[in-house]
Scaffold this motif. Structure first.
Motif, PDB file in Angstrom:
ATOM      1  N   UNK A 262       8.048  -4.325  -5.736  1.00  0.00           N
ATOM      2  CA  UNK A 262       8.113  -3.517  -4.510  1.00  0.00           C
ATOM      3  C   UNK A 262       6.909  -2.593  -4.399  1.00  0.00           C
ATOM      4  N   UNK A 263       6.550  -1.959  -5.503  1.00  0.00           N
ATOM      5  CA  UNK A 263       5.405  -1.049  -5.479  1.00  0.00           C
ATOM      6  C   UNK A 263       4.118  -1.792  -5.122  1.00  0.00           C
ATOM      7  N   UNK A 264       3.964  -2.991  -5.671  1.00  0.00           N
ATOM      8  CA  UNK A 264       2.774  -3.777  -5.329  1.00  0.00           C
ATOM      9  C   UNK A 264       2.782  -4.187  -3.859  1.00  0.00           C
ATOM     10  N   UNK A 265       3.952  -4.542  -3.350  1.00  0.00           N
ATOM     11  CA  UNK A 265       4.051  -4.895  -1.934  1.00  0.00           C
ATOM     12  C   UNK A 265       3.669  -3.708  -1.064  1.00  0.00           C
ATOM     13  N   UNK A 266       4.157  -2.527  -1.410  1.00  0.00           N
ATOM     14  CA  UNK A 266       3.829  -1.323  -0.647  1.00  0.00           C
ATOM     15  C   UNK A 266       2.335  -1.019  -0.735  1.00  0.00           C
ATOM     16  N   UNK A 267       1.745  -1.263  -1.909  1.00  0.00           N
ATOM     17  CA  UNK A 267       0.307  -1.038  -2.072  1.00  0.00           C
ATOM     18  C   UNK A 267      -0.494  -1.967  -1.167  1.00  0.00           C
ATOM     19  N   UNK A 268      -0.127  -3.247  -1.168  1.00  0.00           N
ATOM     20  CA  UNK A 268      -0.851  -4.219  -0.348  1.00  0.00           C
ATOM     21  C   UNK A 268      -0.689  -3.940   1.142  1.00  0.00           C
ATOM     22  N   UNK A 269       0.519  -3.596   1.543  1.00  0.00           N
ATOM     23  CA  UNK A 269       0.758  -3.309   2.956  1.00  0.00           C
ATOM     24  C   UNK A 269       0.040  -2.032   3.395  1.00  0.00           C
ATOM     25  N   UNK A 270       0.027  -1.031   2.514  1.00  0.00           N
ATOM     26  CA  UNK A 270      -0.696   0.209   2.826  1.00  0.00           C
ATOM     27  C   UNK A 270      -2.200  -0.049   2.919  1.00  0.00           C
ATOM     28  N   UNK A 271      -2.697  -0.868   2.031  1.00  0.00           N
ATOM     29  CA  UNK A 271      -4.129  -1.205   2.048  1.00  0.00           C
ATOM     30  C   UNK A 271      -4.483  -1.951   3.324  1.00  0.00           C
ATOM     31  N   UNK A 272      -3.599  -2.867   3.728  1.00  0.00           N
ATOM     32  CA  UNK A 272      -3.814  -3.617   4.971  1.00  0.00           C
ATOM     33  C   UNK A 272      -3.841  -2.679   6.172  1.00  0.00           C
ATOM     34  N   UNK A 273      -3.028  -1.621   6.114  1.00  0.00           N
ATOM     35  CA  UNK A 273      -2.951  -0.661   7.218  1.00  0.00           C
ATOM     36  C   UNK A 273      -4.083   0.361   7.190  1.00  0.00           C
TER      37      UNK A 273
END
Length: 332
Positions: A262-273
């Motif tokens: 989950x933390x990695x998913x949030x990191x990737x999505x935040x980076x994309x944003x």
């Protein structure tokens, strides 16, 4: 489109490893020998109660082994889980407990699959399915079919996976926890096929059932895949929201592997944003978790991303630190 699929999420899949025998066959042979000797020594008037007591003891022993194995599996320690699942199977086989043996074979197959031993997993799932059909227990048949579907999916055999899930679905009631598992797996398959509306329906059904039952780790997995689905639709805000809800569920269930994903998913999505600072924070938390669990490959993946983010933020010392970790030349 950003992909954040983690190997410990969705339908379980793995690579390959050399096959080997099921653990503790020798223990079964010893148990069988002792049981035979005991039976020959008993008089006819007392043999039935003794056999019943022995059967109960072996079933209780199997339950204890299975509980230990489940704990190891939940922590991602699949080799240890495999050993104890093998002990549980031996205990069930020694008293001809067919139902228990089917459950154990399915668990052994899942451990083999997680270890990348697909051939061994197929053998155990096939044996479980054959025995479940012969025993005439629909729920056991459904469990075995669902596991076989997971194996097919891991091999990229999507049509076969879909057929297994579809056959399993009507065999269990909607209130059975297995129904949520099957719905989730059908949702993952639909997402992989680009059938987003079907994926939403299946995953929503599984998520609602697991939330009602407070099955936190399963709920975290449902929400993680729903985040992936929202991401596939181009719904960035929805993806972030679902990923945060997945993290919340996994924390309630103390599901460390899920928390890391989950933390990695949030990191990737935040980076994309474009939220590099938030992405850096999420990756740092994920890195710490993976290091604490000894998951080197996961930790190195996070370190590589952190080095790139830190460099982009102008934090050169931090970038060098994480680059060294990614290269394996620094432990922390």
């Amino acid at each position: 489109m950003t992909s954040f699929w983690h190997p410990d999420r969705g339908i379980r899949s793995a690579g390959s490893a050399s096959p080997g025998p099921r653990p503790r066959i020798a223990a079964l042979a010893r148990a069988a020998t002792l049981s035979l000797a005991a039976a020959l020594a008993l008089g006819s008037c007392s043999s039935a109660p003794k056999r019943a007591a022995e059967e109960l003891a072996r079933k209780n022993e199997a339950a204890q082994y299975a509980k230990l194995a489940d704990d190891f599996f939940f922590k991602g320690q699949y080799s240890q889980a495999l050993s104890f699942y093998g002990e549980a199977l031996d205990a069930h086989l020694s008293v001809d407990n067919v139902e228990g043996a089917v459950l154990s074979r399915n668990s052994i197959g899942r451990a083999f699959l997680a270890l990348g031993r697909a051939v061994d997993a197929e053998r155990e799932f096939a044996d479980a399915l054959r025995d479940a059909r012969a025993y005439g227990a629909p729920t056991l048949v459904a469990q075995s079919l669902s596991n076989m579907g997971e194996l097919h999916y891991a091999r990229g055999e999507r049509e076969a996976a879909g057929a297994a899930f579809a056959e399993a679905e009507p065999l269990v009631s909607a209130s059975d926890p297995l129904a949520a598992v099957i719905a989730h797996n059908r949702g993952v398959l639909a997402l992989a096929l680009g059938e987003l509306d079907q994926a939403q329906a299946y995953l929503g059904r599984a998520e609602a059932a697991n939330e009602r039952a407070k099955r936190w780790a399963a709920l975290g997995t449902n929400r993680y895949v729903l985040a992936s689905l929202a991401n596939a639709r181009g719904d960035a805000a929805g993806a972030l929201a679902w990923a945060k809800k997945a993290l919340e569920a996994d924390k309630r269930g103390e599901n460390s592997l899920g928390i890391g994903a989950d933390l990695e998913a949030l990191a990737l999505l935040s980076r994309k944003a474009g939220e590099a600072g938030a992405a850096l924070d999420y990756y740092r938390r994920a890195l710490g978790l993976w290091l604490s669990l000894g998951r080197d490959a996961d930790a190195q993946r996070c370190a590589k991303a952190l080095a790139e983010l830190a460099e982009g933020l102008g934090e050169e010392a931090l970038a060098r630190r994480y680059a060294a970790m990614a290269a394996g030349s620094s432990a922390r």
